[in-house]
Motif scaffolding. Structure first.
Motif, PDB file in Angstrom:
ATOM      1  N   SER A 314       0.697  -1.246  -0.102  1.00 57.54           N
ATOM      2  CA  SER A 314       0.103   0.010   0.114  1.00 57.54           C
ATOM      3  C   SER A 314       0.845   1.275   0.026  1.00 57.54           C
ATOM      4  O   SER A 314       1.908   1.221   0.289  1.00 57.54           O
ATOM      5  CB  SER A 314      -0.976  -0.165   1.421  1.00 57.54           C
ATOM      6  N   PHE A 315       0.077   2.378  -0.339  1.00 58.23           N
ATOM      7  CA  PHE A 315       0.702   3.684  -0.505  1.00 58.23           C
ATOM      8  C   PHE A 315      -0.149   4.746  -0.219  1.00 58.23           C
ATOM      9  O   PHE A 315      -1.431   4.630  -0.613  1.00 58.23           O
ATOM     10  CB  PHE A 315       1.487   3.860  -1.901  1.00 58.23           C
ATOM     11  N   GLY A 316       0.260   5.892   0.250  1.00 58.37           N
ATOM     12  CA  GLY A 316      -0.844   7.070  -0.038  1.00 58.37           C
ATOM     13  C   GLY A 316      -0.395   8.297   0.899  1.00 58.37           C
ATOM     14  O   GLY A 316       0.957   8.543   0.866  1.00 58.37           O
ATOM     15  N   ALA A 317      -1.070   8.923   1.561  1.00 61.05           N
ATOM     16  CA  ALA A 317      -0.923  10.295   2.203  1.00 61.05           C
ATOM     17  C   ALA A 317       0.265  10.129   3.332  1.00 61.05           C
ATOM     18  O   ALA A 317       0.291   9.083   3.846  1.00 61.05           O
ATOM     19  CB  ALA A 317      -2.349  10.571   2.877  1.00 61.05           C
ATOM     20  N   GLY A 318       1.035  11.301   3.046  1.00 63.71           N
ATOM     21  CA  GLY A 318       1.978  11.293   4.023  1.00 63.71           C
ATOM     22  C   GLY A 318       3.379  12.087   3.398  1.00 63.71           C
ATOM     23  O   GLY A 318       3.569  12.940   4.012  1.00 63.71           O
ATOM     24  N   MET A 319       3.811  11.404   2.571  1.00 63.85           N
ATOM     25  CA  MET A 319       3.547  10.238   1.875  1.00 63.85           C
ATOM     26  C   MET A 319       3.978   8.827   2.432  1.00 63.85           C
ATOM     27  O   MET A 319       5.336   8.984   3.024  1.00 63.85           O
ATOM     28  CB  MET A 319       4.104   9.874   0.301  1.00 63.85           C
ATOM     29  N   THR A 320       3.163   7.801   2.535  1.00 60.37           N
ATOM     30  CA  THR A 320       3.506   6.706   3.418  1.00 60.37           C
ATOM     31  C   THR A 320       3.591   5.646   2.531  1.00 60.37           C
ATOM     32  O   THR A 320       2.875   5.602   1.433  1.00 60.37           O
ATOM     33  CB  THR A 320       2.571   6.453   4.639  1.00 60.37           C
ATOM     34  N   TRP A 321       4.249   4.340   2.778  1.00 59.84           N
ATOM     35  CA  TRP A 321       4.192   3.093   2.140  1.00 59.84           C
ATOM     36  C   TRP A 321       4.167   2.000   3.397  1.00 59.84           C
ATOM     37  O   TRP A 321       4.739   2.070   4.291  1.00 59.84           O
ATOM     38  CB  TRP A 321       5.121   3.130   1.068  1.00 59.84           C
ATOM     39  N   SER A 322       3.557   0.906   2.825  1.00 58.59           N
ATOM     40  CA  SER A 322       3.481  -0.265   3.634  1.00 58.59           C
ATOM     41  C   SER A 322       3.373  -1.644   3.054  1.00 58.59           C
ATOM     42  O   SER A 322       2.541  -1.552   1.809  1.00 58.59           O
ATOM     43  CB  SER A 322       2.526  -0.227   4.716  1.00 58.59           C
ATOM     44  N   ALA A 323       4.339  -2.618   3.053  1.00 59.33           N
ATOM     45  CA  ALA A 323       4.112  -3.662   2.434  1.00 59.33           C
ATOM     46  C   ALA A 323       4.240  -4.969   3.658  1.00 59.33           C
ATOM     47  O   ALA A 323       4.964  -4.933   4.679  1.00 59.33           O
ATOM     48  CB  ALA A 323       5.090  -4.102   1.435  1.00 59.33           C
ATOM     49  N   ALA A 324       3.451  -6.122   3.397  1.00 56.99           N
ATOM     50  CA  ALA A 324       3.786  -7.129   4.425  1.00 56.99           C
ATOM     51  C   ALA A 324       3.659  -8.351   3.913  1.00 56.99           C
ATOM     52  O   ALA A 324       2.754  -8.703   2.769  1.00 56.99           O
ATOM     53  CB  ALA A 324       2.522  -6.983   5.403  1.00 56.99           C
ATOM     54  N   VAL A 325       4.201  -9.197   4.210  1.00 50.02           N
ATOM     55  CA  VAL A 325       4.165 -10.700   3.909  1.00 50.02           C
ATOM     56  C   VAL A 325       3.340 -11.601   4.758  1.00 50.02           C
ATOM     57  O   VAL A 325       4.001 -11.724   6.098  1.00 50.02           O
ATOM     58  CB  VAL A 325       5.446 -11.416   3.412  1.00 50.02           C
ATOM     59  N   VAL A 326       2.271 -12.187   4.591  1.00 50.94           N
ATOM     60  CA  VAL A 326       1.480 -12.858   5.572  1.00 50.94           C
ATOM     61  C   VAL A 326       0.902 -14.182   5.018  1.00 50.94           C
ATOM     62  O   VAL A 326       0.509 -14.258   4.044  1.00 50.94           O
ATOM     63  CB  VAL A 326       0.128 -11.934   5.864  1.00 50.94           C
ATOM     64  N   GLN A 327       1.261 -15.338   6.015  1.00 50.61           N
ATOM     65  CA  GLN A 327       0.217 -16.254   5.767  1.00 50.61           C
ATOM     66  C   GLN A 327      -0.627 -16.515   7.146  1.00 50.61           C
ATOM     67  O   GLN A 327      -0.237 -16.557   8.210  1.00 50.61           O
ATOM     68  CB  GLN A 327       1.279 -17.510   6.065  1.00 50.61           C
ATOM     69  N   MET A 328      -2.050 -16.173   6.750  1.00 51.25           N
ATOM     70  CA  MET A 328      -2.684 -16.058   7.782  1.00 51.25           C
ATOM     71  C   MET A 328      -3.077 -17.286   8.952  1.00 51.25           C
ATOM     72  O   MET A 328      -3.074 -16.712   9.898  1.00 51.25           O
ATOM     73  CB  MET A 328      -4.095 -15.779   7.267  1.00 51.25           C
TER      74      MET A 328
END
Ligand SMILES: CC(C)(COP(=O)(O)OP(=O)(O)OC[C@H]1O[C@@H](n2cnc3c(N)ncnc32)[C@H](O)[C@@H]1OP(=O)(O)O)[C@@H](O)C(=O)NCCC(=O)NCCS
Length: 332
Positions: A314-328
């Motif tokens: 994800s990316f957005g206001a800030g500007m910020t970003w975030s990424a995650a590797v997930v196995q629920m």
């Protein structure tokens, strides 16, 4: 203490029933459905009616996630709400959700990082689980941006929709959950997505109302460039921390801001587009809700399995970003 992991045991989403198509917008804005579809991939969005608020949407998504996790709200140790469109500046919307869920005295906080908020909140939840501090955490991404855009501004109003998505993260000793992440912020670009007035920099007043500068404004081209630039490096960093490569990922769930951003990411990362979850055509950009909404929708229809390896970006206001590797959930 044994190593603890955050299993995602429940998920849920809520979208308001009212659908507004591009064609309906043609009646009030100098725009065409063709322009919107070509430039963004959006065909329609869901818009909340006057009876809904951000907290009521969050609560509906939360009840679904709690029901699926088979967890009473009174067992929650922490509530994290990611949103940039709360009911009020003060009090925090997280406390309103906590009260509505009857989660007596449960700590609750709101995470305000724009569209990246859900992944920021997920990573935060994971830290509390890993340290053994909390066992049961509710993580919600919710937005009611239709109340904050200027419906006479064609460059922003066509882009957004309202929704909420929630997950329940619970401590387990079986390996699963968040495996790697990348969070970042470049505040030098803060002016690219902004509600210029209504905060301490420019308090609300008659002049603000006259200008309409309390509405969301966006420099679309700059955001587009930022998003396509950050997508690959953020993904690589999260994958590296997880000790995985993109070949290990079953599904990429990107923030749904623009189909062209997703297509550009697929091209740059040399991954077929059909490994990306895309629902922007039906919901538009629901900001912090977009990833949990896409997640819940695709889990519910069985396309995504809880044991799949997911890459959230994800990316957005800030500007910020975030990424995650997930196995629920743990594999068999
Ligand atoms: C907003 C966005 C769709 C605009 O698409 P674009 O191809 O970059 O379009 P531009 O901004 O270059 O504008 C092109 C023209 O279309 C016009 N335009 C903008 N909105 C329009 C609309 N709804 N209908 C018709 N024309 C429109 C502009 O006024 C501009 O006209 P001009 O060239 O005469 O000035 C795109 O930049 C985008 O999606 N950016 C990222 C947004 C995002 O991710 N935001 C959320 C962050 S979480």
């Amino acid at each position: 203490m044994p190593k603890l992991y955050g299993e995602i045991t429940g998920w849920g989403a809520y979208v308001p029933p009212r659908i507004v198509t591009n064609h309906e917008l043609e009646a009030t804005l100098d725009t065409t459905s063709e322009w919107i579809v070509q430039r963004t991939g959006i065909h329609q969005r869901h818009i909340a009616d006057a009876s809904e608020t951000t907290s009521t949407m969050a609560v509906k998504a939360s009840w679904s996630a709690l029901a699926q996790a088979n967890l009473p709200s009174t067992a929650l140790d922490l509530i994290l709400i990611a949103t940039s469109s709360p009911d009020y500046f003060t009090p925090p919307v997280s406390s309103m959700v906590q009260a509505a869920l009857n989660a007596h005295n449960t700590p609750a906080m709101t995470i305000v990082t724009g569209c990246t908020g859900f992944v920021y909140a997920l990573v935060t939840a994971h830290q509390f689980i890993e340290t053994g501090a909390y066992r049961n955490i509710l993580v919600v991404g919710v937005e009611l941006l239709s109340r904050f855009v200027d419906w006479e501004d064609r460059s922003t109003s066509v882009l957004f929709g309202d929704a909420g998505g929630a997950v329940v993260m619970q401590a387990t000793e079986k390996p699963c959950g968040l495996q790697g992440y990348a969070l970042g912020s470049d505040g030098n670009g803060f002016q690219h997505i902004i509600m210029p007035s209504g905060g301490s920099a420019r308090p609300f007043g008659a002049d603000v109302l006259h200008e309409g500068s309390h509405h969301l404004q966006m420099n679309g081209r700059e955001v587009f460039k930022f998003a396509t630039r950050i997508f690959g490096p953020a993904s690589d960093q999260a994958l590296k921390m997880a000790g995985k490569t993109i070949a290990d990922v079953d599904w990429i769930i990107p923030h749904q801001a623009n189909l062209r951003i997703i297509q550009a990411a697929a091209r740059d990362m040399e991954i077929p587009l059909d490994r990306f979850i895309v629902n922007i055509d039906r919901y538009a950009n629901t900001s912090a809700a977009s990833i949990p909404l896409a997640l819940a929708e695709n889990l519910d229809c069985g396309r995504i399995k809880p044991t799949d390896t997911l890459l959230l970006v994800s990316f957005g206001a800030g500007m910020t970003w975030s990424a995650a590797v997930v196995q629920m959930q743990p594999g068999k």
